[in-house]
Design a protein around this motif. Structure first.
Motif, mmCIF file in Angstrom:
data_model
loop_
_atom_site.group_PDB
_atom_site.id
_atom_site.type_symbol
_atom_site.label_atom_id
_atom_site.label_comp_id
_atom_site.label_asym_id
_atom_site.label_seq_id
_atom_site.Cartn_x
_atom_site.Cartn_y
_atom_site.Cartn_z
ATOM 1 N N ASP A 240 0.434 27.789 -13.131
ATOM 2 C CA ASP A 240 -0.887 28.307 -12.774
ATOM 3 C C ASP A 240 -1.710 27.365 -11.905
ATOM 4 O O ASP A 240 -2.896 27.618 -11.672
ATOM 5 N N VAL A 241 -1.132 26.260 -11.425
ATOM 6 C CA VAL A 241 -1.930 25.312 -10.642
ATOM 7 C C VAL A 241 -2.280 25.892 -9.277
ATOM 8 O O VAL A 241 -1.489 26.627 -8.667
ATOM 9 N N SER A 242 -3.470 25.554 -8.808
ATOM 10 C CA SER A 242 -3.922 25.996 -7.498
ATOM 11 C C SER A 242 -3.348 25.097 -6.410
ATOM 12 O O SER A 242 -2.683 24.104 -6.694
ATOM 13 N N VAL A 243 -3.645 25.426 -5.155
ATOM 14 C CA VAL A 243 -3.179 24.601 -4.044
ATOM 15 C C VAL A 243 -3.780 23.202 -4.138
ATOM 16 O O VAL A 243 -3.085 22.196 -3.936
ATOM 17 N N ALA A 244 -5.078 23.121 -4.456
ATOM 18 C CA ALA A 244 -5.730 21.812 -4.571
ATOM 19 C C ALA A 244 -5.117 20.993 -5.702
ATOM 20 O O ALA A 244 -4.892 19.782 -5.571
ATOM 21 N N GLU A 245 -4.842 21.640 -6.824
ATOM 22 C CA GLU A 245 -4.236 20.934 -7.953
ATOM 23 C C GLU A 245 -2.796 20.523 -7.647
ATOM 24 O O GLU A 245 -2.355 19.439 -8.038
ATOM 25 N N ALA A 246 -2.072 21.405 -6.950
ATOM 26 C CA ALA A 246 -0.700 21.070 -6.563
ATOM 27 C C ALA A 246 -0.685 19.850 -5.652
ATOM 28 O O ALA A 246 0.183 18.977 -5.764
ATOM 29 N N ALA A 247 -1.649 19.785 -4.728
ATOM 30 C CA ALA A 247 -1.728 18.636 -3.822
ATOM 31 C C ALA A 247 -2.015 17.350 -4.587
ATOM 32 O O ALA A 247 -1.455 16.294 -4.285
ATOM 33 N N MET A 248 -2.872 17.444 -5.594
ATOM 34 C CA MET A 248 -3.182 16.253 -6.390
ATOM 35 C C MET A 248 -1.966 15.810 -7.192
ATOM 36 O O MET A 248 -1.686 14.605 -7.314
ATOM 37 N N LEU A 249 -1.210 16.760 -7.736
ATOM 38 C CA LEU A 249 0.004 16.421 -8.469
ATOM 39 C C LEU A 249 1.039 15.789 -7.554
ATOM 40 O O LEU A 249 1.677 14.790 -7.904
ATOM 41 N N ALA A 250 1.226 16.361 -6.367
ATOM 42 C CA ALA A 250 2.200 15.819 -5.422
ATOM 43 C C ALA A 250 1.811 14.418 -4.965
ATOM 44 O O ALA A 250 2.670 13.590 -4.660
ATOM 45 N N GLY A 251 0.518 14.153 -4.916
ATOM 46 C CA GLY A 251 0.055 12.837 -4.498
ATOM 47 C C GLY A 251 0.332 11.742 -5.504
ATOM 48 O O GLY A 251 0.280 10.553 -5.173
ATOM 49 N N LEU A 252 0.652 12.112 -6.738
ATOM 50 C CA LEU A 252 0.895 11.122 -7.783
ATOM 51 C C LEU A 252 2.203 10.377 -7.594
ATOM 52 O O LEU A 252 2.350 9.242 -8.050
ATOM 53 N N PHE A 253 3.183 11.001 -6.940
ATOM 54 C CA PHE A 253 4.518 10.404 -6.870
ATOM 55 C C PHE A 253 4.520 9.067 -6.131
ATOM 56 O O PHE A 253 5.312 8.183 -6.447
ATOM 57 N N LYS A 254 3.660 8.906 -5.167
ATOM 58 C CA LYS A 254 3.641 7.667 -4.384
ATOM 59 C C LYS A 254 3.190 6.483 -5.223
ATOM 60 O O LYS A 254 3.811 5.401 -5.186
ATOM 61 N N ALA A 255 2.110 6.644 -5.971
ATOM 62 C CA ALA A 255 1.572 5.555 -6.803
ATOM 63 C C ALA A 255 0.834 6.183 -7.977
ATOM 64 O O ALA A 255 -0.380 6.374 -7.926
ATOM 65 N N PRO A 256 1.537 6.542 -9.045
ATOM 66 C CA PRO A 256 0.928 7.297 -10.140
ATOM 67 C C PRO A 256 -0.230 6.587 -10.825
ATOM 68 O O PRO A 256 -1.181 7.236 -11.246
ATOM 69 N N THR A 257 -0.157 5.268 -10.959
ATOM 70 C CA THR A 257 -1.258 4.574 -11.622
ATOM 71 C C THR A 257 -2.475 4.451 -10.707
ATOM 72 O O THR A 257 -3.607 4.433 -11.181
ATOM 73 N N LYS A 258 -2.251 4.368 -9.408
ATOM 74 C CA LYS A 258 -3.354 4.229 -8.457
ATOM 75 C C LYS A 258 -4.075 5.541 -8.228
ATOM 76 O O LYS A 258 -5.302 5.581 -8.093
ATOM 77 N N TYR A 259 -3.304 6.644 -8.189
ATOM 78 C CA TYR A 259 -3.887 7.935 -7.848
ATOM 79 C C TYR A 259 -4.055 8.867 -9.040
ATOM 80 O O TYR A 259 -4.350 10.044 -8.865
ATOM 81 N N ALA A 260 -3.868 8.380 -10.265
ATOM 82 C CA ALA A 260 -4.080 9.226 -11.437
ATOM 83 C C ALA A 260 -5.552 9.622 -11.503
ATOM 84 O O ALA A 260 -6.432 8.751 -11.492
ATOM 85 N N PRO A 261 -5.855 10.913 -11.575
ATOM 86 C CA PRO A 261 -7.260 11.353 -11.512
ATOM 87 C C PRO A 261 -8.106 10.870 -12.679
ATOM 88 O O PRO A 261 -9.323 10.739 -12.525
ATOM 89 N N HIS A 262 -7.503 10.606 -13.835
ATOM 90 C CA HIS A 262 -8.312 10.136 -14.959
ATOM 91 C C HIS A 262 -8.635 8.652 -14.829
ATOM 92 O O HIS A 262 -9.475 8.135 -15.562
ATOM 93 N N VAL A 263 -7.964 7.972 -13.885
ATOM 94 C CA VAL A 263 -8.225 6.547 -13.634
ATOM 95 C C VAL A 263 -9.171 6.378 -12.451
ATOM 96 O O VAL A 263 -10.144 5.626 -12.515
ATOM 97 N N ASN A 264 -8.891 7.071 -11.353
ATOM 98 C CA ASN A 264 -9.695 6.943 -10.133
ATOM 99 C C ASN A 264 -9.738 8.294 -9.428
ATOM 100 O O ASN A 264 -8.906 8.586 -8.572
ATOM 101 N N LEU A 265 -10.703 9.123 -9.800
ATOM 102 C CA LEU A 265 -10.786 10.481 -9.253
ATOM 103 C C LEU A 265 -11.024 10.485 -7.742
ATOM 104 O O LEU A 265 -10.381 11.282 -7.025
ATOM 105 N N PRO A 266 -11.902 9.642 -7.191
ATOM 106 C CA PRO A 266 -12.072 9.645 -5.728
ATOM 107 C C PRO A 266 -10.775 9.329 -4.988
ATOM 108 O O PRO A 266 -10.462 9.958 -3.972
#
Length: 741
Positions: A240-266
């Motif tokens: 059920d993820v939207s395009v925006a959510e899918a993009a955020m999930l795909a962005g995690l693969f490069k650096a999951p700790t750096k781009y995890a939304p609960h750590v650094n949402l911006p």
């Protein structure tokens, strides 16, 4: 006419002449036939002779064949290690889906691939798959496991930028690394990664590789795979993820700790924007299709209050895998594991370490800490592997560091076991040298003659070295250096039997803590003392059920109980001696109110590592403070922050417990305090889940603490002097390994 038989020598000569003649004839015939064959081959080859451009092509092809054969042999040699890593069994070995429960049966977390998930690749949103491929491997369906064009493109881009701005690994190579290899940056790993990617492409289809990647990759927050990440970050099914959510999930693969939304949402939203742009560049979507996603970025659910014990789950998952390797759980890989984990103690340990590091870390130049709390039988209740799992998944509780004087109980255990020493044995603190190495105490002073118990409580360095010599001389060796070596080998043997698993290098400074150990091992080693001399192997599984709910493993049934590694007398003697450390020695800051404990501080050369390891009859705890890069702290000793943290954790952990005595140590507890504790202690089977086994109500504990305070009215006045003395006694003088404390 009469013929006489020829003499035997004449017959021998004739025979030899015949043999010689046959050899000559055979060789001549063979040479003639070989010559004829050569002439035929040359005649045929002459007809194949080419000249001009054809000859150049033939020569190049010939040399190319030679080089190709040599290259193939080199590649085969390089591929052999990778083939060993990538066997079929290894692929199956990785397929685990484990749900962990705490000691009360509440769900603790998940680890491993969720291969039992009913979702198939085609059920995942198309825009999610496109987002992953756009950022990770646009040519995934076109290459053979290694994207040659992508690799050269990355090299070119990185060369222009004078840095690493674009990765060259294909999605298959990343999966190979996740499945079989570590994150080590080395040429050997890259070679293995390349060959394993070819192996995966041969064994699996492209869609199977993509699905495995989407299931196995770490996505931050202790989650693995897009399905778990979607539930964790957005509280919804990945379908059920939207395009925006899918993009955020795909962005995690490069650096999951750096781009995890609960750590650094911006940062997560900025990375999602990059993913959306990449989807347009790859031709997967149009600018109009991503416009709405850019204007309405994904918003994750609030995870600030979540306290997932990720270091514990990582360790427990590895322990379950070891059980599988040992054949103790059969072929099942979808498992539910009940652990000894105590959420209340875990929460207090996390909070204590973070609070003390925030308050006192800057002054001591200390940035990290780790802790393990376990029962005396090895049941691990809590693990703190660092102050922030989101920032670093490196588990410091299982990493090797020098223990300093906290290693000395293993030396004393070996000495007591030899029969040469008892707690009241008088020893002499004096200069001692092994070769050209001479250990010193703090201040380079010596205490003279004193009981062995006092020597351990005061953490005197020369005594363990003298013990190693004495143990060796008891075997009949008179040479001091050789006797010391024999003694050290006995110390290593004792430490191994008590639970230390790291390699213990035999050096002259080993008796004062120069070898490296882990926090987990130190807790296990001291647990031997807490339980009276039995080996206490740390364990994470009380019982294990398969996906059908069948019990397939139970620790008390399928793992033999700990064998005796120390005699009852030795363990009791050592317990008595170590019980003086928090009351009369270097660990005064670790003394618990109303609970008899024993333990030992440790501080290494240059103040790089500081420890406190201690125990009661109920629980064992080990605490380490230091820095990841082994840089020096500002005179931090084991009697300071580690002892303070240990007390903060263990004082809470003992609330409401029915106190058990330490073997060999007579409990000395105020009778009024003991009576009140007994009156308020709830029954074990009525413990509140999540509050710790047998914990009394918080109000009762506060009353108990108040009563205890009545008997400590003059303690603040004494504390200042004791604190300064404890710090001095446990400190290590700067200089060399010879002064490790």
């Amino acid at each position: 006419m009469e013929f006489r038989k020829a003499h035997w020598t004449t017959r021998l000569k004739r025979f030899a002449l015949g043999v010689d003649s046959w050899i000559d004839d055979t060789l001549w015939g063979a040479g003639r036939r070989a010559g004829e064959a050569y002439e035929r081959v040359r005649s045929y080859a002459d007809r194949l002779t080419v000249s001009g451009g054809k000859r150049v092509v033939a020569e190049v092809a010939s040399e190319g064949l030679n080089v190709g054969i040599a290259g193939a042999l080199v590649l085969l040699m390089l591929a052999i290690p990778a083939f060993r890593e990538g066997r079929e069994e290894a692929l199956k070995h990785q397929v685990f889906a484990v749900t962990f429960l705490d000691r009360y049966g509440s769900e603790l977390g998940h680890r491993g691939a969720r291969h039992d998930d009913s979702l198939k690749l085609e059920e995942l949103p198309d825009h999610l798959i496109k987002a992953v491929l756009a950022t990770e491997d646009r040519r995934f369906y076109d290459h053979f496991g290694i994207d040659i064009f992508g690799t050269f493109r990355a090299i070119t881009v990185n060369a222009r930028a004078s840095g690493v701005v674009q990765g060259g690994s294909s999605l298959t190579q990343q999966l190979a690394k996740n499945l079989f290899l570590s994150n080590e940056r080395s040429l050997d790993r890259k070679i293995k990664e390349a060959f394993l990617s070819l192996w995966l492409e041969y064994r699996l289809t492209k869609n199977e590789i993509l699905k495995l990647y989407l299931d196995r990759a770490y996505t931050g927050g202790g989650t693995f795979g897009v399905a778990a990440a979607s539930e964790y970050y957005f509280g919804k099914s990945v379908k059920d993820v939207s395009v925006a959510e899918a993009a955020m999930l795909a962005g995690l693969f490069k650096a999951p700790t750096k781009y995890a939304p609960h750590v650094n949402l911006p940062a997560a939203r900025a990375r999602a924007n990059d993913v959306l742009n990449a989807m347009v560049d790859a031709g997967f979507m149009t600018a109009g299709q991503i416009d709405s996603a850019k204007r309405n970025p994904a918003t994750p659910v609030d995870r600030k209050r979540d306290a997932s014990p990720d270091y514990y789950l990582d360790w427990a998952f590895e322990e379950v895998r070891k059980l599988a390797e040992d054949g103790k759980i059969g072929p099942d890989r979808v498992l539910t594991v009940k652990t000894p984990h105590d959420p209340a103690i875990q929460d207090r340990a996390d909070h204590a370490i973070e609070t003390i590091l925030r308050q006192h870390g800057p002054a001591y130049h200390a940035k990290q800490a780790a802790s393990v709390v376990m029962d005396p039988d090895g049941a691990v209740r809590a693990i703190v592997g660092g102050r922030d799992y989101g920032a670093s998944q490196f588990n410091r509780a299982t990493a090797a560091r020098q223990p300093g004087s906290s290693f000395k109980p293993f030396v004393y255990a070996a000495a007591l076991s030899s029969g040469l020493y008892r707690p009241n044995t008088i020893v002499t603190d004096r200069p001692v040298c092994i070769g050209n190495w001479c250990p010193n105490n703090y201040g380079r002073s010596y205490a003279g003659s004193l009981p062995l118990t006092v020597a351990l409580a005061k953490s005197i360095n020369t005594i363990p070295v003298q013990m190693s010599v004495a143990i060796g001389r008891a075997t009949g060796e008179t040479h001091e250096a050789r006797a010391a070596r024999i003694g050290r080998l006995k110390i290593i043997e004792t430490a191994r039997a008590m639970g230390l698993t790291t390699p213990l290098t035999d050096t002259v400074s080993l008796p004062i803590g120069a070898a490296e150990v882990t926090v987990m091992d130190m807790a296990a080693g001291y647990a031997v003392l807490a339980n009276g001399g039995l080996r206490a192997k740390p364990y994470a599984a009380i019982d294990i059920h398969n996906s059908q709910g069948d019990l397939i493993y139970r620790h008390d049934r399928d793992d033999s109980t700990g064998k005796r590694v120390l005699s009852t007398q030795v363990s009791q003697d050592l317990n008595f001696m170590l019980s003086k450390v928090p009351t009369e020695g270097t660990g005064r800051r670790a003394a618990l109110d109303g609970v008899v404990t024993a333990g030992k501080t440790g501080t290494t050369n240059g103040y790089k590592d500081a420890w406190y390891v201690g125990y009661s009859g109920n629980l064992v705890g080990a605490v380490w403070f230091g820095n990841d890069d082994s840089s020096e702290t500002a005179n931090m000793t084991g009697g300071s922050l580690p002892a303070m943290t240990w007390k903060e954790i263990m004082q809470f952990a003992h609330q409401g417990l029915e106190l058990k005595p330490i073997p060999g140590v007579t409990p000395v507890i105020d009778p009024k305090v003991a009576a009140l504790a007994k009156a308020n202690a709830p029954a074990a089977d009525t413990a509140t889940p999540g509050a710790g086994a047998g914990h009394m109500p918080r109000q009762s504990f506060e009353v108990l603490s108040a009563v205890g305070a009545m008997f400590r009215t003059i303690e603040p006045v004494r504390a200042a002097g004791r604190t300064a003395q404890a710090g001095i006694q446990d400190m290590t003088p700067p200089g060399g390994a010879s002064r490790i404390r």
